[in-house]
Design a protein around this motif. Structure first.
Motif, PDB file in Angstrom:
ATOM      1  N   LEU A 203       0.864  -1.178   0.000  1.00  0.00           N
ATOM      2  CA  LEU A 203       0.000   0.000   0.000  1.00  0.00           C
ATOM      3  C   LEU A 203       0.901   1.229   0.000  1.00  0.00           C
ATOM      4  O   LEU A 203       2.056   1.151   0.404  1.00  0.00           O
ATOM      5  CB  LEU A 203      -0.851   0.045   1.279  1.00  0.00           C
ATOM      6  CG  LEU A 203      -1.872  -1.058   1.550  1.00  0.00           C
ATOM      7  CD1 LEU A 203      -2.447  -0.899   2.957  1.00  0.00           C
ATOM      8  CD2 LEU A 203      -2.993  -1.010   0.512  1.00  0.00           C
ATOM      9  N   HIS A 204       0.348   2.358  -0.438  1.00  0.00           N
ATOM     10  CA  HIS A 204       1.117   3.587  -0.247  1.00  0.00           C
ATOM     11  C   HIS A 204       0.420   4.548   0.721  1.00  0.00           C
ATOM     12  O   HIS A 204       0.939   5.608   1.016  1.00  0.00           O
ATOM     13  CB  HIS A 204       1.435   4.249  -1.597  1.00  0.00           C
ATOM     14  CG  HIS A 204       0.214   4.664  -2.362  1.00  0.00           C
ATOM     15  ND1 HIS A 204      -0.335   3.874  -3.356  1.00  0.00           N
ATOM     16  CD2 HIS A 204      -0.564   5.752  -2.263  1.00  0.00           C
ATOM     17  CE1 HIS A 204      -1.416   4.486  -3.830  1.00  0.00           C
ATOM     18  NE2 HIS A 204      -1.586   5.614  -3.191  1.00  0.00           N
ATOM     19  N   GLN A 205      -0.765   4.129   1.249  1.00  0.00           N
ATOM     20  CA  GLN A 205      -1.492   5.011   2.178  1.00  0.00           C
ATOM     21  C   GLN A 205      -1.187   4.623   3.623  1.00  0.00           C
ATOM     22  O   GLN A 205      -1.529   3.534   4.075  1.00  0.00           O
ATOM     23  CB  GLN A 205      -3.006   4.904   1.961  1.00  0.00           C
ATOM     24  CG  GLN A 205      -3.471   5.224   0.561  1.00  0.00           C
ATOM     25  CD  GLN A 205      -3.596   3.965  -0.303  1.00  0.00           C
ATOM     26  OE1 GLN A 205      -2.884   2.996  -0.103  1.00  0.00           O
ATOM     27  NE2 GLN A 205      -4.483   4.012  -1.272  1.00  0.00           N
ATOM     28  N   VAL A 206      -0.574   5.566   4.348  1.00  0.00           N
ATOM     29  CA  VAL A 206      -0.201   5.319   5.738  1.00  0.00           C
ATOM     30  C   VAL A 206      -1.428   5.001   6.600  1.00  0.00           C
ATOM     31  O   VAL A 206      -1.392   4.107   7.449  1.00  0.00           O
ATOM     32  CB  VAL A 206       0.549   6.539   6.329  1.00  0.00           C
ATOM     33  CG1 VAL A 206       0.927   6.277   7.780  1.00  0.00           C
ATOM     34  CG2 VAL A 206       1.785   6.840   5.501  1.00  0.00           C
ATOM     35  N   ASN A 207      -2.540   5.713   6.345  1.00  0.00           N
ATOM     36  CA  ASN A 207      -3.721   5.501   7.200  1.00  0.00           C
ATOM     37  C   ASN A 207      -4.259   4.085   7.079  1.00  0.00           C
ATOM     38  O   ASN A 207      -4.635   3.458   8.064  1.00  0.00           O
ATOM     39  CB  ASN A 207      -4.814   6.549   6.909  1.00  0.00           C
ATOM     40  CG  ASN A 207      -5.305   6.495   5.468  1.00  0.00           C
ATOM     41  OD1 ASN A 207      -4.527   6.207   4.557  1.00  0.00           O
ATOM     42  ND2 ASN A 207      -6.571   6.764   5.249  1.00  0.00           N
ATOM     43  N   PHE A 208      -4.283   3.556   5.852  1.00  0.00           N
ATOM     44  CA  PHE A 208      -4.744   2.174   5.658  1.00  0.00           C
ATOM     45  C   PHE A 208      -3.764   1.188   6.291  1.00  0.00           C
ATOM     46  O   PHE A 208      -4.162   0.190   6.892  1.00  0.00           O
ATOM     47  CB  PHE A 208      -4.889   1.853   4.169  1.00  0.00           C
ATOM     48  CG  PHE A 208      -6.119   2.452   3.525  1.00  0.00           C
ATOM     49  CD1 PHE A 208      -7.290   2.644   4.248  1.00  0.00           C
ATOM     50  CD2 PHE A 208      -6.105   2.806   2.180  1.00  0.00           C
ATOM     51  CE1 PHE A 208      -8.421   3.181   3.650  1.00  0.00           C
ATOM     52  CE2 PHE A 208      -7.232   3.341   1.568  1.00  0.00           C
ATOM     53  CZ  PHE A 208      -8.396   3.534   2.301  1.00  0.00           C
ATOM     54  N   ALA A 209      -2.487   1.454   6.163  1.00  0.00           N
ATOM     55  CA  ALA A 209      -1.477   0.561   6.749  1.00  0.00           C
ATOM     56  C   ALA A 209      -1.674   0.490   8.256  1.00  0.00           C
ATOM     57  O   ALA A 209      -1.724  -0.596   8.851  1.00  0.00           O
ATOM     58  CB  ALA A 209      -0.077   1.059   6.410  1.00  0.00           C
ATOM     59  N   ARG A 210      -1.824   1.652   8.871  1.00  0.00           N
ATOM     60  CA  ARG A 210      -2.017   1.708  10.334  1.00  0.00           C
ATOM     61  C   ARG A 210      -3.256   0.951  10.751  1.00  0.00           C
ATOM     62  O   ARG A 210      -3.294   0.293  11.780  1.00  0.00           O
ATOM     63  CB  ARG A 210      -2.177   3.169  10.770  1.00  0.00           C
ATOM     64  CG  ARG A 210      -0.880   3.904  10.857  1.00  0.00           C
ATOM     65  CD  ARG A 210      -0.964   4.921  12.012  1.00  0.00           C
ATOM     66  NE  ARG A 210       0.357   5.424  12.310  1.00  0.00           N
ATOM     67  CZ  ARG A 210       0.829   6.552  11.800  1.00  0.00           C
ATOM     68  NH1 ARG A 210       0.091   7.293  11.001  1.00  0.00           N
ATOM     69  NH2 ARG A 210       2.045   6.955  12.098  1.00  0.00           N
ATOM     70  N   ARG A 211      -4.293   1.067   9.938  1.00  0.00           N
ATOM     71  CA  ARG A 211      -5.585   0.516  10.326  1.00  0.00           C
ATOM     72  C   ARG A 211      -5.627  -1.011  10.206  1.00  0.00           C
ATOM     73  O   ARG A 211      -6.219  -1.688  11.026  1.00  0.00           O
ATOM     74  CB  ARG A 211      -6.628   1.170   9.424  1.00  0.00           C
ATOM     75  CG  ARG A 211      -7.912   0.453   9.343  1.00  0.00           C
ATOM     76  CD  ARG A 211      -9.085   1.306   9.796  1.00  0.00           C
ATOM     77  NE  ARG A 211     -10.257   0.476   9.763  1.00  0.00           N
ATOM     78  CZ  ARG A 211     -11.220   0.605   8.896  1.00  0.00           C
ATOM     79  NH1 ARG A 211     -11.179   1.591   8.029  1.00  0.00           N
ATOM     80  NH2 ARG A 211     -12.229  -0.211   8.903  1.00  0.00           N
ATOM     81  N   PHE A 212      -5.002  -1.568   9.160  1.00  0.00           N
ATOM     82  CA  PHE A 212      -5.182  -2.996   8.893  1.00  0.00           C
ATOM     83  C   PHE A 212      -3.986  -3.877   9.273  1.00  0.00           C
ATOM     84  O   PHE A 212      -4.153  -5.076   9.476  1.00  0.00           O
ATOM     85  CB  PHE A 212      -5.512  -3.216   7.410  1.00  0.00           C
ATOM     86  CG  PHE A 212      -6.875  -2.692   7.023  1.00  0.00           C
ATOM     87  CD1 PHE A 212      -8.019  -3.409   7.359  1.00  0.00           C
ATOM     88  CD2 PHE A 212      -7.020  -1.489   6.358  1.00  0.00           C
ATOM     89  CE1 PHE A 212      -9.283  -2.937   7.019  1.00  0.00           C
ATOM     90  CE2 PHE A 212      -8.277  -0.999   6.015  1.00  0.00           C
ATOM     91  CZ  PHE A 212      -9.418  -1.732   6.347  1.00  0.00           C
TER      92      PHE A 212
END
Ligand code: ADP
Ligand code: ADP
Length: 237
Positions: A203-212
């Motif tokens: 992924l390149h989105q930090v928010n998605f990485a943090r969430r999942f």
């Protein structure tokens, strides 16, 4: 225990560009790992090594079930236990959703000739996978009649038909709007958790990485610059 690992793995492409610097990463069974990095960081190259599509320049990829995937035989066995999801779903638009998902069975056969006709059992498995991604009503529709988010879900079903123990996903939500992206990641995450899959998702989105993510591996210019829990991710990584 690591289900999949790299050992001093590096990749330099034939034009001399070093896309991956030496890394030794272990992926535990059932872990949901996000490879986080900007475009060009080396995420795709790493995922392709993990599936034996790119040959390491140095080092190796070890599967707990198949050993070093340097031999064609080990690679074949490894791919049979590994599902792949791509940014561009690579569906065949004029084929039905069902036929596209059945194409996920190719890894089991030696040639196109042995593919046809699909067995009842294979069709049952495909429909079960289509059902899991919520598209049973669309099974006989042409893939190109579906929305972008639905097409990505077909890609997920195609990866699941071989009942893999490892799921590799290369920027599966990059072409989707944020709401659809979140839905797809939620779906992938819940399937991986309920089936106990080892998932490595770029992924390149930090928010998605943090969430999942259970764990984040941060890449920059081919180097691993972070490897840890989402809560420990700092701006520096
Ligand atoms: P990401 O998936 O993070 O965007 P990639 O693994 O695709 O990163 O690419 C890493 C680097 O390697 C980039 O600089 C890219 O331009 C380069 N690269 C990728 N594939 C090739 C190739 N086949 N030949 C040469 N360079 C490549
Ligand atoms: P094959 O049909 O032999 O599996 P592939 O297209 O999958 O061919 O592989 C491309 C090349 O990359 C092959 O020549 C293979 O030797 C090499 N390769 C892929 N992964 C690895 C690895 N982990 N270690 C050594 N060689 C590899």
């Amino acid at each position: 225990p690591a289900q999949l690992q790299t050992e001093q793995l590096s990749v330099t492409y034939s034009n001399g560009h070093q896309a991956l610097q030496p890394n030794s990463l272990a992926f535990a069974q059932g872990e949901f790992v996000v490879l986080l990095g900007a475009s060009g960081a080396g995420k795709s190259t790493l995922l392709r090594c993990l599936n034996g599509l790119v040959k390491p320049s140095q080092g190796k990829v070890l599967s707990s079930a198949c050993g070093d995937i340097a031999t064609a035989e080990a690679r074949r066995a490894h791919r049979r236990q590994t599902g792949m999801i791509f940014q561009q779903h690579h569906l065949i638009g004029r084929l039905s959703v069902l036929d596209n998902v059945l194409l996920g069975r190719i890894g089991y056969h030696n040639s196109w000739r042995t593919l046809l006709p699909w067995s009842k059992d294979e069709k049952r498995m495909a429909l079960a996978a289509i059902d899991r991604v919520g598209l049973l009503d669309y099974a006989l529709q042409r893939a190109d009649q579906l929305s972008g988010g639905q097409q990505q879900r077909v890609g997920v079903a195609r990866a699941l038909i071989q009942q893999p123990s490892i799921l590799l996903a290369d920027e599966p939500v990059a072409s989707l709007d944020p709401a659809t992206a979140e839905q797809l990641l939620t779906l992938i995450h819940s399937i991986c958790k309920s089936d106990g899959l080892t998932a490595i998702v770029s992924l390149h989105q930090v928010n998605f990485a943090r969430r999942f993510a259970d764990r984040i591996v941060g890449l920059r210019s081919g180097a691993v610059v972070f490897d840890g829990l989402p809560g420990a991710l700092t701006e520096a990584a």
